[in-house]
Design an enzyme around this catalytic site. Structure first.
Site, short mmCIF file in Angstrom:
data_model
loop_
_atom_site.label_atom_id
_atom_site.label_comp_id
_atom_site.label_asym_id
_atom_site.label_seq_id
_atom_site.Cartn_x
_atom_site.Cartn_y
_atom_site.Cartn_z
CD GLU A 222 39.80 18.33 28.29
OE1 GLU A 222 40.31 19.29 27.66
OE2 GLU A 222 40.34 17.21 28.36
CB CYS A 257 38.43 25.82 25.19
SG CYS A 257 38.22 24.27 24.29
#
Length: 488
Positions: A222, A257
């Site tokens: 991720e 993110c």
């Protein structure tokens, strides 16, 4: 574990090897596979969240000066929601899934079994240190694995709290926590795992993947990237700017993110957009945002220096149209808008991961697609428009981990959607059932009896057997009949 001259224990490769073996032995015992074990651990996590809400929020405040609302809603509540969903759906997720069979294997039945992978390693990130540690942990537990969690050393208060709380609430034989920095992480990566789940940046992601390759270990990475926001002109500009702000500065002050990394809009719309952003930012964070309690601080001095370097580049420093104020002692940078930065500037080459928001302008909004596609594939992409044709063009032209139309970051909360990257923004996905699947092997099973044994499979081979076997493999009834009658 080795010890230093000061008597401190050191988690080295030998200690990691012992830990890995212990977890494999626990998994081999079958303890973690049972429905009852999984449910008991998930319920214990909910209990831990309820009983230590203030402690968790306080740790996040120490690590990032994270506002209480963000800590409770975006970290604690989301972890509890993951547990609640898994508790509700686990029995269904664990059930074998029936699969169709064909005439090729007649008579037979088939199913897909969800099998735990084994001993797994979870390496967490500092920006959402509770959520990004516990969410993969919940998934690994629901799937029936043994595991070790390595929290980020850049969020020391959260790491310490997790190391203290998890052994008290969870099965400490099956679920381990290892604190530390690079050496401890490297020691863990030296071991053979059945899956590695890493959240962080691409540089370390490559190191994780290289270590995993030694044992052919599957990984979920991720990562991140430069998530673009395309703003069309025919929209409610106030609503759009408020949603951009909450996705950027309302998510850990840009240290997320999926935060908007930059905006692309038309030259005609740019001034109106900047004015709206200024107005709404002041309404949200006041005239002196460095004093706002609703903005997180920068995580540490290294990241502060990195962000100020992006701002101080010669070709960028004159492009600030709002904000730019800094307080190095408190590691704070005000929300900052930049207009017309060059595409070859540092701020447009790397993921910003902070409170800086460049705005690029184009002659027509469709030109934004080429700018986005000239870089690596982002973790998220956002479009604000009322134009149906533009929405379809955007979805067809832009490859990203996830897309949100007329908002930002919300796809993260939809448990029926997979969350993950593509290309350099990551591989693999999780959330909801996808989390369970991420830590599960889908085992194909075919059941047959001793009835209906066909000699056509066995030597000696003949042209007639070849004709019939070829027809059987197709599974087509008429082709099989033709073969049996010798017509083909």
């Amino acid at each position: 574990m080795a010890t230093t001259e000061e008597g401190k224990t050191v988690f080295d490769v030998e200690a990691a090897n012992v830990l890995s073996k212990e977890l494999r032995d626990v998994f081999a015992s079958g303890k973690t596979r049972s429905y009852e074990w999984r449910i008991s651990q998930l319920k214990s996590i909910v209990k831990m969240c309820d009983e230590h809400e203030e402690d968790i929020a306080d740790a996040l405040r120490q690590d990032l000066s994270k506002p209480q609302l963000e800590s409770i809603v975006y970290e604690l509540t989301m972890v509890k929601n993951s547990c609640t969903l898994a508790i509700k759906e686990l029995k269904h997720w664990m059930m074998p899934e029936k699969a169709k069979t064909s005439l090729t294997t007649f008579p037979s039945s088939a199913e897909i079994m969800s099998e735990p992978l084994g001993a797994v390693l979870i390496i967490s990130a500092w920006n959402y240190p509770f959520l990004l540690s516990m969410d993969p942990l919940v998934a690994a537990i629901a799937a029936g694995n043994a595991m070790v969690l390595k929290p980020s050393e850049l969020a020391p208060a959260s790491s310490s709290l997790l190391a203290k709380l998890l052994p008290k609430y969870l099965d400490c034989c099956s679920i381990k926590v290892v604190e530390g920095a690079v050496s401890e992480t490297c020691a863990l990566l030296e071991q053979k795992w059945d899956k590695i789940f890493y959240t962080g940046n691409g540089r370390v992601g490559r190191i994780v993947m290289a270590a995993a390759a030694k044992y052919l270990t599957p990984v979920v990475l991720e990562l991140g990237g430069k998530s673009p926001v395309v703003v069309d002109s025919d929209i409610d500009i106030q609503v759009a700017t408020r949603r951009i702000i909450v996705g950027k500065w309302g998510c850990n002050n840009g240290q997320a993110c999926i935060s908007p990394d930059y905006i692309i809009t038309t030259k005609d719309c740019a001034e109106k957009l900047v004015d709206s952003l200024k107005k709404e930012l002041e309404a949200f964070y006041g005239k002196n945002p460095l004093e706002s309690k609703d903005l997180s601080r920068i995580v540490n001095s290294d990241h502060y220096a990195r962000l100020t370097n992006l701002l101080d580049e010669d070709k960028v420093s004159g492009k600030i149209v709002y904000g730019g104020e800094r307080n190095e002692a408190n590691l704070r940078i005000a929300p900052t808008i930049l207009l017309g930065v060059p595409q070859n500037s540092l701020i447009m080459k790397e993921e910003i991961f902070g409170p800086l928001l460049p705005i690029l302008t184009v002659s027509k909004i469709e030109d934004s697609f080429d700018i986005i596609n000239s870089g690596t594939k982002p973790l998220a992409a956002y479009l604000f428009t009322n134009n149906k044709k533009l929405k379809q063009q955007f979805l067809m032209s832009v490859s990203a981990g996830g897309v949100v139309i007329n908002d930002t970051a919300l796809h993260l909360t939809v448990h029926s959607l997979p969350f993950g990257g593509v290309g350099e923004s990551g591989m693999g996905s999780y959330h909801g059932k996808f989390s369970f699947d991420a830590f599960t092997h889908k085992k194909a099973v075919v059941y047959r009896s001793f009835v209906g044994d066909a000699s056509v499979r066995y030597p000696p081979y003949t042209r007639g057997k070849l004709r019939l076997m070829r027809a059987l493999i197709t599974g087509n009834v008429w082709t099989i009949l033709r073969a049996l009658l010798g017509w083909s």
